[in-house]
Enzyme design. Sequence first.
Site, PDB file in Angstrom:
ATOM      1  N   SER A 178       5.109 -13.610  -5.518  1.00 53.42           N
ATOM      2  CA  SER A 178       4.663 -12.292  -5.938  1.00 53.42           C
ATOM      3  C   SER A 178       4.813 -11.279  -4.811  1.00 53.42           C
ATOM      4  O   SER A 178       5.922 -10.964  -4.416  1.00 53.42           O
ATOM      5  CB  SER A 178       3.231 -12.364  -6.446  1.00 53.42           C
ATOM      6  OG  SER A 178       2.936 -11.216  -7.208  1.00 53.42           O
ATOM      7  N   LYS A 230      -9.722   8.223 -16.287  1.00 60.93           N
ATOM      8  CA  LYS A 230     -10.285   7.995 -14.963  1.00 60.93           C
ATOM      9  C   LYS A 230     -10.792   6.562 -14.854  1.00 60.93           C
ATOM     10  O   LYS A 230     -10.711   5.926 -13.812  1.00 60.93           O
ATOM     11  CB  LYS A 230     -11.424   8.994 -14.695  1.00 60.93           C
ATOM     12  CG  LYS A 230     -12.117   8.826 -13.349  1.00 60.93           C
ATOM     13  CD  LYS A 230     -11.131   8.996 -12.213  1.00 60.93           C
ATOM     14  CE  LYS A 230     -11.823   8.841 -10.863  1.00 60.93           C
ATOM     15  NZ  LYS A 230     -10.860   8.955  -9.753  1.00 60.93           N
TER      16      LYS A 230
END
Length: 351
Positions: A178, A230
């Site tokens: 990764s 948000k």
Amino acid sequence: MELIADFAVNYGLFLAKALTVVIAIGLVAGWILSMIAQARAERDGDQLKITHVNERLERMADTLNATLLNDSERKARAKRKKVEDKQRRKAEKLGKRHKPARLFVLDFDGDIRASAVESLRDEITAVLQVVEPEDEVMIRLESAGGMVHSYGLAASQLARLRDAGVRLTICVDRLAASGGYMMACVGERVVAAPFSIIGSIGVVAQIPNFHRLLKDKQIDFEMHTAGDYKRTLTVFGENTEEGRAKFREELEDTHGLFKHFVARYRPSLDINRVATGEHWYGSQALDLALVDEVATSDDVMLIAARDGRDVFTVAVHHKSGLLSRIAEQSRLAISRSLGESGLAKVVHRPQ
């Protein structure tokens, strides 16, 4: 007389309290100043350590030969080495001997936050100031991945070398998954040990939710935001399908950026074939073009030394005090317990 005595007692108590407060403030101020001084000392105490690998290899060979060779063989070897040294010094004196190419070896042992990038950036900065066109940099890399922004910065540090035209080799002896592979793919040449773990080009994010528990306990949780997204998912509030969909969309966007980054540095890859979150062993990764060669970092350094190149390990050591070491050990313990073989998307954004 009693009034005077009471006044004296009260005044004495007042002085004692005042003195206690002054002493406490003094101790706190002293502690703060000592911490600042310690931080400055730690910052100024960073050390750049350089080791000439060729000399270490030569000492190892001399130790073995001293045991394995008989007297006549040792004498012949010593005589041959003496002649070679004399010829080298003569060539250097006459200016006929070209300066040997150098291999600079840097180490990166990554945790979930890619904390080693603080040393890596200084090491790369140091090497860039002295590197010459024929030189090469090798990174011994080990990482299971971690936070997107942290490993993005680490990969960008390696890109500084490529952008400066420096030959960059990445060696993976055990693990580059990764975020670790995000760094590895920047290398002009990627070398992996046969059973090293390579790949895991994917993104993972997970978050617990205690909303039902709080609801059962009749505990209200309020969160107020400005901006539709948000917050998409929360730990304590009730998550919505809309929030989940947006969160998954953000994961896909991050995965797309990851794939684009790998494809940029490894254009021969079938990116859709390998960007599934799977991992492979080194020999399998070679067949998939995730790596260029199957070998260990030791082989790369030994071959370079035998070819007459000077091999140097470069490491920046950041000195740390007791409190810093305790915090670092705690952080490493948390990283090991939470570490995943996948890029970790940051769930909580800055306010």
